[in-house]
Structures are given as C-alpha cells and as structure tokens.
Motif scaffolding. Structure first.
Motif, PDB file in Angstrom:
ATOM      1  N   MET A 114       0.821  -1.206   0.000  1.00 58.18           N
ATOM      2  CA  MET A 114       0.000   0.000   0.000  1.00 58.18           C
ATOM      3  C   MET A 114       0.857   1.258   0.000  1.00 58.18           C
ATOM      4  SD  MET A 114      -2.873  -1.307   2.732  1.00 58.18           S
ATOM      5  CE  MET A 114      -3.743   0.254   2.803  1.00 58.18           C
ATOM      6  N   ALA A 115       1.944   1.246   0.767  1.00 59.54           N
ATOM      7  CA  ALA A 115       2.846   2.406   0.788  1.00 59.54           C
ATOM      8  C   ALA A 115       3.502   2.609  -0.570  1.00 59.54           C
ATOM      9  CB  ALA A 115       3.911   2.218   1.865  1.00 59.54           C
ATOM     10  N   LEU A 116       3.836   1.507  -1.231  1.00 60.51           N
ATOM     11  CA  LEU A 116       4.427   1.580  -2.566  1.00 60.51           C
ATOM     12  C   LEU A 116       3.494   2.276  -3.543  1.00 60.51           C
ATOM     13  CD1 LEU A 116       6.409   0.765  -4.850  1.00 60.51           C
ATOM     14  CD2 LEU A 116       5.286  -1.472  -4.876  1.00 60.51           C
ATOM     15  N   PHE A 117       2.228   1.830  -3.584  1.00 62.32           N
ATOM     16  CA  PHE A 117       1.275   2.426  -4.524  1.00 62.32           C
ATOM     17  C   PHE A 117       0.887   3.839  -4.104  1.00 62.32           C
ATOM     18  CE2 PHE A 117       0.476  -2.097  -5.577  1.00 62.32           C
ATOM     19  CZ  PHE A 117       0.729  -2.014  -6.927  1.00 62.32           C
ATOM     20  N   ASN A 118       0.838   4.094  -2.795  1.00 61.66           N
ATOM     21  CA  ASN A 118       0.542   5.444  -2.323  1.00 61.66           C
ATOM     22  C   ASN A 118       1.586   6.437  -2.836  1.00 61.66           C
ATOM     23  OD1 ASN A 118      -0.894   7.315  -0.312  1.00 61.66           O
ATOM     24  ND2 ASN A 118       1.212   7.454   0.367  1.00 61.66           N
ATOM     25  N   SER A 119       2.841   6.005  -2.868  1.00 66.03           N
ATOM     26  CA  SER A 119       3.916   6.881  -3.340  1.00 66.03           C
ATOM     27  C   SER A 119       3.912   7.003  -4.859  1.00 66.03           C
ATOM     28  CB  SER A 119       5.266   6.339  -2.865  1.00 66.03           C
ATOM     29  OG  SER A 119       6.305   7.241  -3.127  1.00 66.03           O
ATOM     30  N   LEU A 120       3.697   5.885  -5.554  1.00 64.30           N
ATOM     31  CA  LEU A 120       3.722   5.912  -7.013  1.00 64.30           C
ATOM     32  C   LEU A 120       2.530   6.660  -7.602  1.00 64.30           C
ATOM     33  CD1 LEU A 120       4.905   2.284  -7.879  1.00 64.30           C
ATOM     34  CD2 LEU A 120       6.243   4.394  -7.955  1.00 64.30           C
ATOM     35  N   LEU A 121       1.397   6.682  -6.882  1.00 64.95           N
ATOM     36  CA  LEU A 121       0.200   7.369  -7.373  1.00 64.95           C
ATOM     37  C   LEU A 121       0.275   8.882  -7.180  1.00 64.95           C
ATOM     38  CD1 LEU A 121      -2.880   5.135  -6.434  1.00 64.95           C
ATOM     39  CD2 LEU A 121      -2.143   5.850  -8.714  1.00 64.95           C
ATOM     40  N   ASN A 122       1.297   9.336  -6.499  1.00 65.16           N
ATOM     41  CA  ASN A 122       1.435  10.766  -6.237  1.00 65.16           C
ATOM     42  C   ASN A 122       2.237  11.420  -7.369  1.00 65.16           C
ATOM     43  OD1 ASN A 122       1.702  13.303  -5.182  1.00 65.16           O
ATOM     44  ND2 ASN A 122       3.118  12.721  -3.559  1.00 65.16           N
ATOM     45  N   PRO A 123       1.603  12.225  -8.226  1.00 62.77           N
ATOM     46  CA  PRO A 123       2.339  12.854  -9.326  1.00 62.77           C
ATOM     47  C   PRO A 123       3.439  13.790  -8.851  1.00 62.77           C
ATOM     48  CG  PRO A 123       0.128  13.777  -9.142  1.00 62.77           C
ATOM     49  CD  PRO A 123       0.178  12.598  -8.227  1.00 62.77           C
ATOM     50  N   LYS A 124       3.343  14.265  -7.600  1.00 61.88           N
ATOM     51  CA  LYS A 124       4.412  15.099  -7.065  1.00 61.88           C
ATOM     52  C   LYS A 124       5.718  14.318  -7.000  1.00 61.88           C
ATOM     53  CE  LYS A 124       4.260  17.862  -3.746  1.00 61.88           C
ATOM     54  NZ  LYS A 124       4.150  18.368  -2.355  1.00 61.88           N
ATOM     55  N   ALA A 125       5.606  13.003  -6.767  1.00 62.93           N
ATOM     56  CA  ALA A 125       6.811  12.181  -6.725  1.00 62.93           C
ATOM     57  C   ALA A 125       7.472  12.128  -8.099  1.00 62.93           C
ATOM     58  CB  ALA A 125       6.470  10.775  -6.239  1.00 62.93           C
ATOM     59  N   LEU A 126       6.653  11.979  -9.142  1.00 60.28           N
ATOM     60  CA  LEU A 126       7.193  11.979 -10.500  1.00 60.28           C
ATOM     61  C   LEU A 126       7.861  13.314 -10.821  1.00 60.28           C
ATOM     62  CD1 LEU A 126       4.397  10.169 -12.542  1.00 60.28           C
ATOM     63  CD2 LEU A 126       6.677   9.299 -12.018  1.00 60.28           C
ATOM     64  N   LEU A 127       7.193  14.396 -10.435  1.00 53.07           N
ATOM     65  CA  LEU A 127       7.768  15.722 -10.667  1.00 53.07           C
ATOM     66  C   LEU A 127       9.080  15.883  -9.906  1.00 53.07           C
ATOM     67  CD1 LEU A 127       4.633  18.050 -10.497  1.00 53.07           C
ATOM     68  CD2 LEU A 127       6.119  17.697 -12.468  1.00 53.07           C
ATOM     69  N   PHE A 128       9.094  15.377  -8.677  1.00 52.44           N
ATOM     70  CA  PHE A 128      10.290  15.490  -7.847  1.00 52.44           C
ATOM     71  C   PHE A 128      11.476  14.810  -8.530  1.00 52.44           C
ATOM     72  CE2 PHE A 128      13.104  13.535  -4.731  1.00 52.44           C
ATOM     73  CZ  PHE A 128      13.494  14.633  -3.984  1.00 52.44           C
ATOM     74  N   PHE A 129      11.276  13.596  -8.989  1.00 49.77           N
ATOM     75  CA  PHE A 129      12.379  12.861  -9.594  1.00 49.77           C
ATOM     76  C   PHE A 129      12.749  13.427 -10.963  1.00 49.77           C
ATOM     77  CE2 PHE A 129      11.534   9.868  -6.278  1.00 49.77           C
ATOM     78  CZ  PHE A 129      12.734   9.209  -6.080  1.00 49.77           C
ATOM     79  N   MET A 130      11.755  13.947 -11.685  1.00 51.25           N
ATOM     80  CA  MET A 130      12.035  14.468 -13.013  1.00 51.25           C
ATOM     81  C   MET A 130      12.741  15.823 -12.954  1.00 51.25           C
ATOM     82  SD  MET A 130       9.390  15.343 -16.107  1.00 51.25           S
ATOM     83  CE  MET A 130       8.920  16.918 -15.403  1.00 51.25           C
ATOM     84  N   VAL A 131      12.385  16.653 -11.964  1.00 54.39           N
ATOM     85  CA  VAL A 131      12.901  18.019 -11.903  1.00 54.39           C
ATOM     86  C   VAL A 131      14.048  18.154 -10.904  1.00 54.39           C
ATOM     87  CG1 VAL A 131      12.296  20.406 -11.356  1.00 54.39           C
ATOM     88  CG2 VAL A 131      10.671  18.965 -12.602  1.00 54.39           C
ATOM     89  N   PHE A 132      13.948  17.481  -9.758  1.00 56.67           N
ATOM     90  CA  PHE A 132      14.911  17.695  -8.678  1.00 56.67           C
ATOM     91  C   PHE A 132      16.223  16.948  -8.916  1.00 56.67           C
ATOM     92  CE2 PHE A 132      16.633  16.544  -4.488  1.00 56.67           C
ATOM     93  CZ  PHE A 132      16.807  17.807  -3.948  1.00 56.67           C
ATOM     94  N   LEU A 133      16.153  15.665  -9.183  1.00 56.25           N
ATOM     95  CA  LEU A 133      17.381  14.869  -9.317  1.00 56.25           C
ATOM     96  C   LEU A 133      18.325  15.385 -10.403  1.00 56.25           C
ATOM     97  CD1 LEU A 133      16.633  12.785  -7.180  1.00 56.25           C
ATOM     98  CD2 LEU A 133      17.072  10.983  -8.851  1.00 56.25           C
ATOM     99  N   PRO A 134      17.809  15.703 -11.605  1.00 51.44           N
ATOM    100  CA  PRO A 134      18.732  16.149 -12.665  1.00 51.44           C
ATOM    101  C   PRO A 134      19.496  17.424 -12.342  1.00 51.44           C
ATOM    102  CG  PRO A 134      16.634  15.449 -13.603  1.00 51.44           C
ATOM    103  CD  PRO A 134      16.447  15.510 -12.113  1.00 51.44           C
ATOM    104  N   GLN A 135      19.002  18.218 -11.386  1.00 52.15           N
ATOM    105  CA  GLN A 135      19.701  19.458 -11.035  1.00 52.15           C
ATOM    106  C   GLN A 135      21.081  19.186 -10.442  1.00 52.15           C
ATOM    107  OE1 GLN A 135      17.381  22.207  -8.669  1.00 52.15           O
ATOM    108  NE2 GLN A 135      15.479  21.559  -9.636  1.00 52.15           N
ATOM    109  N   PHE A 136      21.298  17.980  -9.923  1.00 49.97           N
ATOM    110  CA  PHE A 136      22.559  17.649  -9.268  1.00 49.97           C
ATOM    111  C   PHE A 136      23.456  16.771 -10.140  1.00 49.97           C
ATOM    112  CE2 PHE A 136      19.467  18.619  -6.026  1.00 49.97           C
ATOM    113  CZ  PHE A 136      20.171  19.456  -5.169  1.00 49.97           C
ATOM    114  N   VAL A 137      23.093  16.658 -11.402  1.00 49.63           N
ATOM    115  CA  VAL A 137      23.894  15.885 -12.351  1.00 49.63           C
ATOM    116  C   VAL A 137      24.864  16.817 -13.062  1.00 49.63           C
ATOM    117  CG1 VAL A 137      23.828  14.566 -14.505  1.00 49.63           C
ATOM    118  CG2 VAL A 137      22.176  14.081 -12.685  1.00 49.63           C
ATOM    119  N   ASP A 138      26.119  16.408 -13.146  1.00 45.92           N
ATOM    120  CA  ASP A 138      27.149  17.168 -13.847  1.00 45.92           C
ATOM    121  C   ASP A 138      27.411  16.489 -15.192  1.00 45.92           C
ATOM    122  OD1 ASP A 138      29.317  18.575 -14.787  1.00 45.92           O
ATOM    123  OD2 ASP A 138      30.465  18.458 -12.918  1.00 45.92           O
ATOM    124  N   ALA A 139      26.914  17.122 -16.266  1.00 50.44           N
ATOM    125  CA  ALA A 139      27.037  16.516 -17.595  1.00 50.44           C
ATOM    126  C   ALA A 139      28.492  16.341 -18.016  1.00 50.44           C
ATOM    127  CB  ALA A 139      26.291  17.363 -18.621  1.00 50.44           C
TER     128      ALA A 139
END
Length: 210
Positions: A114-139
């Motif tokens: 249930m915790a797994l699906f609760n997290s995956l169903l939250n579009p904020k999580a998708l936004l977080f990983f799509m927008v936040f993580l790449p900011q710390f990548v050094d190309a």
C-alpha cells in the motif's frame, strides 16, 4: 563520480524536503500510530521501493515521457487527489489517524504494498524525480544515467531512515496521546483538513512545460 560539494548540497536539500508534509508522511503516521514501529518500517520500505522504481524510470528517461503526456499526467493527478480525499473522509468520520487503516490490522506485506502504490500514485513524486534529481547531475562527468542512479540510491537510503525513525517516534507518542480524552477526535479533524489541502493542491497542479 559525484563531487563532495554536490553530494553535500544534495543531501541537505533532500533532508529539508523530507521534513515537508505530504501523502507519504500522512500514510506513515497513520500506520505507525495504529500498528507500531514494525508497521512504520513497512511503510518506510514501501516508500523506498517506490523511490528505487522512480529512480530507474528517471535514469531511463521514462518519467519525462510520462509527464509530457497530458492524459497520463491528469490520470495520475486525479487518482492521487481522489485517494487523498477518501483518506480524509475516513479520518473525519472515525476521528483519528487510525481511521486511515481498515481493521482488522494489515500485515507488514500489505502495508509495504500500500505504501508503494501510495507513493507511485502521487504525481508530485514523478515531478520530484524528473525536476529535482537532474539538477545535481554534472554533464561534464558523463554517465548521466549512472549519476542519477547514485543520487536516487542516496535519496532512498536517507528517506528510509527518516521515515522509519519518524514512524517509531510517532508510535511511541501515540501510546500516550491516544489515551487522552478528545485527542483522537481532534487528531482526526486536523488530519482530514491536511489531506483535503494536499488533494486540492494536486487538483490545481499544472503540467510542467515539456
């Protein structure tokens, strides 16, 4: 290899973001209050698995494609909002965080799922990983996918520890607080309003520009 400066800034940013309330925290507090520290660890594990899944999707570019597809974004956004409103209704009716779990008590395996699906169903999580993580990548360092995996792994570990400790503390406090007259009703009303606010924020969320 990620530099020590980038790593320190990343860990500080993640720590601050984890302190902000959201669906995962509400779900964690509900089950740790109801079933104790073991349930808290189960919730933390479910969230951690979701973080691993989202990290791999981000590294593979899948989250960017999903969020750029308006229909899929709207489905996730509406599903998450409906779920939060349903939890708010149960909390208001029953008067406490324990209302968010349906009796009889759930097994740890069910709570993880249930915790797994609760997290995956939250579009904020998708936004977080799509927008936040790449900011710390050094190309300039190359291996962007590997850098994303490293960042995601560190985030997963930090989030697991944070949620497990917070859940254990909540379980300990609830043993005392839930015995106090009127606390459960007050708790349920406050929790319901928080969940309604989170649901409204999801409904008003705009799809990010591609």
């Amino acid at each position: 290899m990620i530099t020590s400066t980038t790593l320190g800034l990343f860990l500080l940013s993640v720590s601050l973001l984890l302190l902000s309330p959201g669906p995962n925290m509400a779900f964690l507090l509900s089950y740790s209050t109801l079933q104790g520290p073991r349930a808290a660890c189960a919730v933390a594990l479910g969230i951690a698995i979701a973080d691993v899944v989202l990290t791999l999707l981000t590294a593979g570019g899948v989250t960017a494609m999903l969020m750029a597809w308006p229909f899929m974004f709207d489905v996730l956004r509406l599903a998450g909002a409906v779920y939060l409103l349903w939890l708010a209704y149960k909390a208001w009716r029953s008067g406490g965080m324990t209302a968010m779990a349906t009796l009889p008590r759930r097994s740890e395996r069910d709570i993880v799922r249930m915790a797994l699906f609760n997290s995956l169903l939250n579009p904020k999580a998708l936004l977080f990983f799509m927008v936040f993580l790449p900011q710390f990548v050094d190309a300039s360092l190359g291996h962007i996918g590997w850098q994303l995996c490293q960042l995601g792994a560190m985030l997963t570990v930090l989030a697991f520890v944070f949620h497990a400790v917070l859940g254990a503390l909540a379980a300990t406090a609830s043993a005392y607080l839930l015995r106090r007259p009127g606390f459960a009703r007050w708790q349920g009303r406050v929790l319901a309003m928080v969940l309604i606010g989170l649901a409204m924020r999801l409904l008003l969320m705009q799809r990010p520009a591609p």
